[in-house]
Design a protein around this motif. Sequence first.
Motif: not given
Length: 272
Positions: A119-134
Amino acid sequence: MFSRLTRPGALALCAVPIVALFAVVGVAPLPYAVAQPGMTANVLGANQGRQIITISGTPTRKTTGQLRMTTIEATGPSTKVDFGDVVTGWFRTDRAVLPREAVYPSGKSDKEIRQHNVHDMVQSQDSATSAALGYLGKNPRNVDVSLHLSDVGGPSAGLLFALGIVDKLDGDGTGGDLTGGRNVAGTGTITADGEVGAVGGVALKTQAAGRDGATVFLVPKAECSDAKSELPKGMRLIPVTTLKGAVAALKALGKQSEQGGKDEQDGKVPAC
């Protein structure tokens, strides 16, 4: 009783319970986990035959160099760690002895802990995507990012995932690679707005990075002192607190190389 014994005899007899105690402790399980340097993975490449970062809906670029996320390997939550394991861990620089509760949530089964890490890994991946695109100012509704990394759990690869997305989409912003062609490693959690957080185990992670050829290591600024404690020879530490700062540091490092090792006046590479 002891009045009839010689002094050596009395000392020997007193030592019996102590030896017995150490013998018991030596085989009894202790509430610790033993950690060591784990695997690393280049997020710009493939894992088990599948690209770690796949992007569609917008043009991507070919990359050179590497961005290596790093891990530690720890004894499992139900693994018995005895006195000998602890003593060995204390005296080896490539081992760390940690309270089990500092590595695994208490009161959880092995299965529950695995689910928590996934769960932590999936959440981390989502946050990484949002941070990079932002950071890049791209609309997430028009860009599809898929991240795949098998057999790894937890949130500590967030920073490297975000940097990998930035490199595949924008590089250094001038047509070159964000890595400058280097083997760059690092660790750090990341939030959706690009804040980088501490992770733990960085002294072991720098060793894993050095083993796998990295010459630069991005570390959460709060963990600089830990990262320096067992730093491989020739490895450069760069402290970071945000995705924006990490990108800026790598760009400055690339420009420094172009100028023969001299820092730019307005873009010095931070150091621990």
